[in-house]
Design a protein around this motif. Structure first.
Motif, PDB file in Angstrom:
ATOM      1  N   THR A 225      -4.625  -2.277  -4.120  1.00  0.00           N
ATOM      2  CA  THR A 225      -4.774  -0.954  -4.435  1.00  0.00           C
ATOM      3  C   THR A 225      -6.201  -0.762  -5.573  1.00  0.00           C
ATOM      4  O   THR A 225      -6.137   0.216  -6.245  1.00  0.00           O
ATOM      5  CB  THR A 225      -3.608  -0.526  -5.342  1.00  0.00           C
ATOM      6  OG1 THR A 225      -3.381  -1.349  -6.571  1.00  0.00           O
ATOM      7  CG2 THR A 225      -2.276  -0.550  -4.742  1.00  0.00           C
TER       8      THR A 225
ATOM      9  N   ARG B 118      -8.275  -1.091   3.995  1.00  0.00           N
ATOM     10  CA  ARG B 118      -8.103  -2.292   2.730  1.00  0.00           C
ATOM     11  C   ARG B 118      -7.617  -3.500   3.217  1.00  0.00           C
ATOM     12  O   ARG B 118      -7.983  -4.590   2.912  1.00  0.00           O
ATOM     13  CB  ARG B 118      -7.262  -1.643   1.672  1.00  0.00           C
ATOM     14  CG  ARG B 118      -7.439  -2.265   0.453  1.00  0.00           C
ATOM     15  CD  ARG B 118      -8.637  -2.261  -0.175  1.00  0.00           C
ATOM     16  NE  ARG B 118      -8.541  -2.837  -1.721  1.00  0.00           N
ATOM     17  CZ  ARG B 118      -9.590  -3.785  -2.045  1.00  0.00           C
ATOM     18  NH1 ARG B 118     -10.628  -3.866  -1.525  1.00  0.00           N
ATOM     19  NH2 ARG B 118      -9.481  -4.468  -3.159  1.00  0.00           N
TER      20      ARG B 118
ATOM     21  N   TYR C  15       2.205   2.199  -3.352  1.00  0.00           N
ATOM     22  CA  TYR C  15       1.746   2.917  -4.011  1.00  0.00           C
ATOM     23  C   TYR C  15       0.831   4.229  -3.649  1.00  0.00           C
ATOM     24  O   TYR C  15      -0.189   4.553  -3.899  1.00  0.00           O
ATOM     25  CB  TYR C  15       0.307   2.007  -4.609  1.00  0.00           C
ATOM     26  CG  TYR C  15       0.940   0.832  -5.590  1.00  0.00           C
ATOM     27  CD1 TYR C  15       1.552  -0.350  -5.072  1.00  0.00           C
ATOM     28  CD2 TYR C  15       0.413   0.826  -6.601  1.00  0.00           C
ATOM     29  CE1 TYR C  15       1.944  -1.317  -5.789  1.00  0.00           C
ATOM     30  CE2 TYR C  15       0.845  -0.149  -7.721  1.00  0.00           C
ATOM     31  CZ  TYR C  15       1.756  -1.167  -7.237  1.00  0.00           C
ATOM     32  OH  TYR C  15       2.213  -2.235  -8.054  1.00  0.00           O
TER      33      TYR C  15
ATOM     34  N   GLY D 140       0.710  -1.144   0.072  1.00  0.00           N
ATOM     35  CA  GLY D 140      -0.099  -0.048   0.049  1.00  0.00           C
ATOM     36  C   GLY D 140       1.116   1.296   0.189  1.00  0.00           C
ATOM     37  O   GLY D 140       0.664   2.155  -0.762  1.00  0.00           O
TER      38      GLY D 140
ATOM     39  N   MET E 158      -0.914   4.985  -0.945  1.00  0.00           N
ATOM     40  CA  MET E 158      -2.227   4.908  -0.451  1.00  0.00           C
ATOM     41  C   MET E 158      -2.144   5.619   1.059  1.00  0.00           C
ATOM     42  O   MET E 158      -0.963   5.262   1.752  1.00  0.00           O
ATOM     43  CB  MET E 158      -2.639   3.448  -0.234  1.00  0.00           C
ATOM     44  CG  MET E 158      -3.004   2.616  -1.374  1.00  0.00           C
ATOM     45  SD  MET E 158      -3.317   1.008  -0.946  1.00  0.00           S
ATOM     46  CE  MET E 158      -4.824   1.019  -0.246  1.00  0.00           C
ATOM     47  N   GLN E 159      -3.195   6.300   1.441  1.00  0.00           N
ATOM     48  CA  GLN E 159      -3.345   6.792   2.355  1.00  0.00           C
ATOM     49  C   GLN E 159      -3.370   5.823   3.840  1.00  0.00           C
ATOM     50  O   GLN E 159      -3.978   4.755   3.807  1.00  0.00           O
ATOM     51  CB  GLN E 159      -4.419   7.674   2.522  1.00  0.00           C
ATOM     52  CG  GLN E 159      -4.470   9.150   1.524  1.00  0.00           C
ATOM     53  CD  GLN E 159      -3.065  10.069   1.889  1.00  0.00           C
ATOM     54  OE1 GLN E 159      -2.857  10.420   3.066  1.00  0.00           O
ATOM     55  NE2 GLN E 159      -2.396  10.003   0.959  1.00  0.00           N
TER      56      GLN E 159
ATOM     57  N   GLU F 122      -6.821   4.269   4.658  1.00  0.00           N
ATOM     58  CA  GLU F 122      -7.359   3.796   3.270  1.00  0.00           C
ATOM     59  C   GLU F 122      -6.567   2.359   3.675  1.00  0.00           C
ATOM     60  O   GLU F 122      -7.132   1.198   3.114  1.00  0.00           O
ATOM     61  CB  GLU F 122      -7.092   4.422   2.019  1.00  0.00           C
ATOM     62  CG  GLU F 122      -8.010   3.605   0.869  1.00  0.00           C
ATOM     63  CD  GLU F 122      -7.529   4.187  -0.325  1.00  0.00           C
ATOM     64  OE1 GLU F 122      -6.760   4.966  -0.588  1.00  0.00           O
ATOM     65  OE2 GLU F 122      -7.942   3.407  -1.284  1.00  0.00           O
ATOM     66  N   ARG F 123      -5.355   2.206   3.758  1.00  0.00           N
ATOM     67  CA  ARG F 123      -4.477   1.165   3.820  1.00  0.00           C
ATOM     68  C   ARG F 123      -4.900   0.188   4.984  1.00  0.00           C
ATOM     69  O   ARG F 123      -5.261  -1.046   4.617  1.00  0.00           O
ATOM     70  CB  ARG F 123      -2.989   1.476   4.136  1.00  0.00           C
ATOM     71  CG  ARG F 123      -2.007   2.027   2.955  1.00  0.00           C
ATOM     72  CD  ARG F 123      -0.613   1.964   3.652  1.00  0.00           C
ATOM     73  NE  ARG F 123      -0.266   2.292   4.835  1.00  0.00           N
ATOM     74  CZ  ARG F 123       0.324   3.710   4.872  1.00  0.00           C
ATOM     75  NH1 ARG F 123       0.608   4.348   3.977  1.00  0.00           N
ATOM     76  NH2 ARG F 123       0.726   3.963   6.106  1.00  0.00           N
TER      77      ARG F 123
END
Lengths: 279, 329
Positions: B154, B117, B107, B104, B109-110, B113-114
């Motif tokens: 992602t 997810r 890429y 994550g 990712m915040q 969000e990580r």
């Protein structure tokens, strides 16, 4: 948002560094052992020999242990940094590099991330050697005020940081270009020999033959040791019968040599990474 | 549903020195489907997937993935895809959570969000109880599931799976297919390569058969099978060449080939009705029938039909294949 992708690589490498206690402990104890055994044994000999050399009046005398402790810090940084990129080679061989190469992370971030974690490891090791060295009798920061000691420490870290970056970039460049860890080991052994022995880490270079003196003069390790001694011991001292002086200009020049070396090594790593295909 | 193309490949060529690994292939993958590359080891599947995922620089041809040209905008392609590599590419010294966390972060990712997810995906692949376990302690199937979860981290528009069930035991393979189908039903287009017939057959919407770097044919698996006719009749007789001559006179027999000690006849009418007639004719001509078999064409037959040979398996993987096939029965 600022792009801080290299912190991802840094995070993973440090995670593994602290996870494996044997690797962690041995990498921290090993330089201390060097200092303890080699340092004390050599110091006993050198100080006995130096006893027969007349001292220069009015110049502070520094023990051999103090003199070479700076060299051991430099040497440890050299080894740690040269091996710092090997993780890239393992990642490549184990297929882990593909995840990174297939991601949008810029390749420069891989170089910076690995360099930064290698630098952190070097700082930790240098700190341990300094504390341990002072404990067994190295006279670092003698007569310094707290403020002077703090500034000196920052100076040492600056020199160590730039020096280690240079060799970490080199290590990363070699690692990404090679196929086997054995190859890297061979190249590193080939490099460390001349760098280490054609330097002022363990003994003065004054008595070197001219060619060796030239090599020592362009050797980054010599310039690192100059910097460490300047900050840890002072700009005017004598050890094993040789008078050492250093002006601020000379030290600034040493720093420049290290910076130029690091810049060239980065360019090399950048080039190798742009060309690298990992499948 | 409107069918949009998410992967477009036109005239792709890839060489390693003099060796032509991918030879002018062109195909399209529709958004939302499961698309398979079926072919033996060394057919050029992995090379093709490596070009499509930007790991290999494109040499010749044009590839557009999720609207981005791989040669002009590889970074955008990378952001749009997830990959599960053929070999396990998990760091043995990291936990399941850390593997996903690292991915994550790669890429950008915040954090929030990580976290969300990772929870979702560990649940999807049934690994939430292994969250803080080092991957070295996972079974082969668990590793594969974790890699699929990582590929989905992602929310890619296309997930590439290179031989997703290689080396897995039969039960694990079946479960893996369920996971892949579930992921596909959530809207992710799937591109997979495989050298297992059953995998291509049961998992994918459309299959391309690839051999020696070329696409031989593409279609839905039933379409491919129907191209072979309705049924296959296998015969072993006392005189195969005479049998062959007799079979050639039958109108519904479209193709005859030798296989083992016998003959395979491809027929375009109902085999159950044709077979008594064949047996009678042979008897009238004094030919003794030793073995007879009637079956519907399988993907294996499709492969043999289109490439003119059995799907060759490299020695090392043979036991896996055999075990996997045996387990299906």
């Amino acid at each position: 948002m600022a792009r801080l992708g290299f912190l991802t690589i840094y995070w993973r490498d440090m995670l593994r560094f602290v996870r494996f206690k044997t690797v962690l402990v041995s990498s921290l104890v090993q330089p201390a052992l060097w200092l303890a055994f080699f340092g004390i044994a050599m110091a006993a000999n050198f100080d006995r020999l130096a006893g027969s050399v007349p001292t220069i009046p009015g110049v502070p005398v520094v023990s051999y242990l103090t003199y070479m402790a700076a060299g051991v810090i430099a040497m440890t940084t050299l080894f740690t940094s040269l091996f710092g990129g090997i993780v890239l080679l393992f990642d490549k061989n184990w297929g882990l590099m593909r995840e990174i190469m297939a991601s949008p992370l810029p390749r420069n971030d891989v170089i910076f991330g690995i360099a930064l974690s290698g630098m952190t490891k070097s700082f930790i090791q240098a700190g341990i050697i300094m504390v341990f060295g002072i404990f067994i009798g190295a006279e670092f920061f003698l007569g310094y005020s707290a403020g002077q000691t703090f500034i000196s420490l920052l100076g040492i870290l600056l020199f160590l940081g730039i020096f280690s970056l240079g060799f970490l970039f080199l290590s990363a460049a070699i690692s990404i270009s090679l196929e086997s860890p054995e190859g890297l080991q061979g190249i590193i052994t080939l490099l460390t020999m001349p760098i280490f022995f054609a330097s002022n880490a363990l003994y003065p270079v004054n008595a070197f033959p001219p060619l060796l003196q030239i090599i020592s003069g362009i050797n980054p390790l010599t310039h690192l040791v100059n910097g460490i001694r300047f900050f840890a011991i002072g700009d005017d001292f004598q050890s094993i019968g040789i008078h050492y002086t250093a002006t601020t200009g000379e030290i600034a020049l040493s720093l420049c040599v290290l910076a130029i070396f690091a810049a060239i090594m980065f360019a090399l790593a950048y080039w190798r990474f742009q060309k690298a295909v990992v499948t | 549903m409107e069918e949009r193309t998410i992967i477009e490949v036109d005239g792709l060529v890839h060489r390693y020195g003099d060796f032509l690994a991918v030879d002018h292939i062109s195909f399209g993958v529709r958004e939302g489907e499961i698309f398979s590359f079926l072919g033996p080891n060394g057919a050029g599947k992995s090379t093709a997937i490596n070009v499509l995922t930007t790991l290999l620089p494109i040499q010749e041809g044009r590839v557009v993935v999720a609207g981005h040209d791989v040669s002009k905008n590889p970074a955008k392609v990378r952001e749009s895809i997830g990959i599960v590599f053929q070999e396990v590419t998990l760091d043995r010294d990291m936990t399941c959570r850390e593997i996903l966390e690292f991915h994550g972060r790669l890429y950008s990712m915040q954090r929030e969000e990580r976290r969300r997810r990772i929870d979702e995906l560990l649940e999807l692949v049934a690994l939430d109880h292994k969250r803080d376990t080092l991957t070295r302690h996972l079974s082969g199937g668990m590793k594969r599931r974790l890699e699929i979860a990582r590929g989905l981290m992602t929310r890619p528009r296309v997930l590439f799976l290179d031989e997703p069930t290689i080396g897995l035991d039969p039960q694990t393979r079946l479960k893996m297919w369920d996971y892949i189908k579930a992921v596909n039903e959530e809207g992710t287009t799937i591109f997979l390569t495989t050298h297992y017939m059953d995998e291509a057959d049961r998992l994918s919407d459309r299959v391309s058969i690839i051999d020696h770097g070329k696409i031989i044919t593409t279609g839905r698996s039933y379409e491919l099978k129907n191209m072979l006719g309705e049924d296959l009749v296998y015969l072993e007789t006392s005189d195969n060449s005479a049998t062959r001559a007799l079979l050639e006179q039958l109108e519904s027999v479209t193709r005859i080939s030798e296989k083992g000690h016998g003959l395979v006849a491809v027929v375009n009418s109902d085999g159950t009705r044709l077979l008594p007639h064949i047996m009678e004719t042979l008897g009238q001509n004094g030919i003794t029938l030793e073995t007879v078999n009637l079956k519907k064409p399988s993907m294996d037959d499709v492969f043999v039909h289109f490439t003119g040979k059995e799907l060759r398996d490299e020695g090392a993987e043979r036991p896996v294949t055999t075990a996997a096939r045996a387990g299906r029965r």
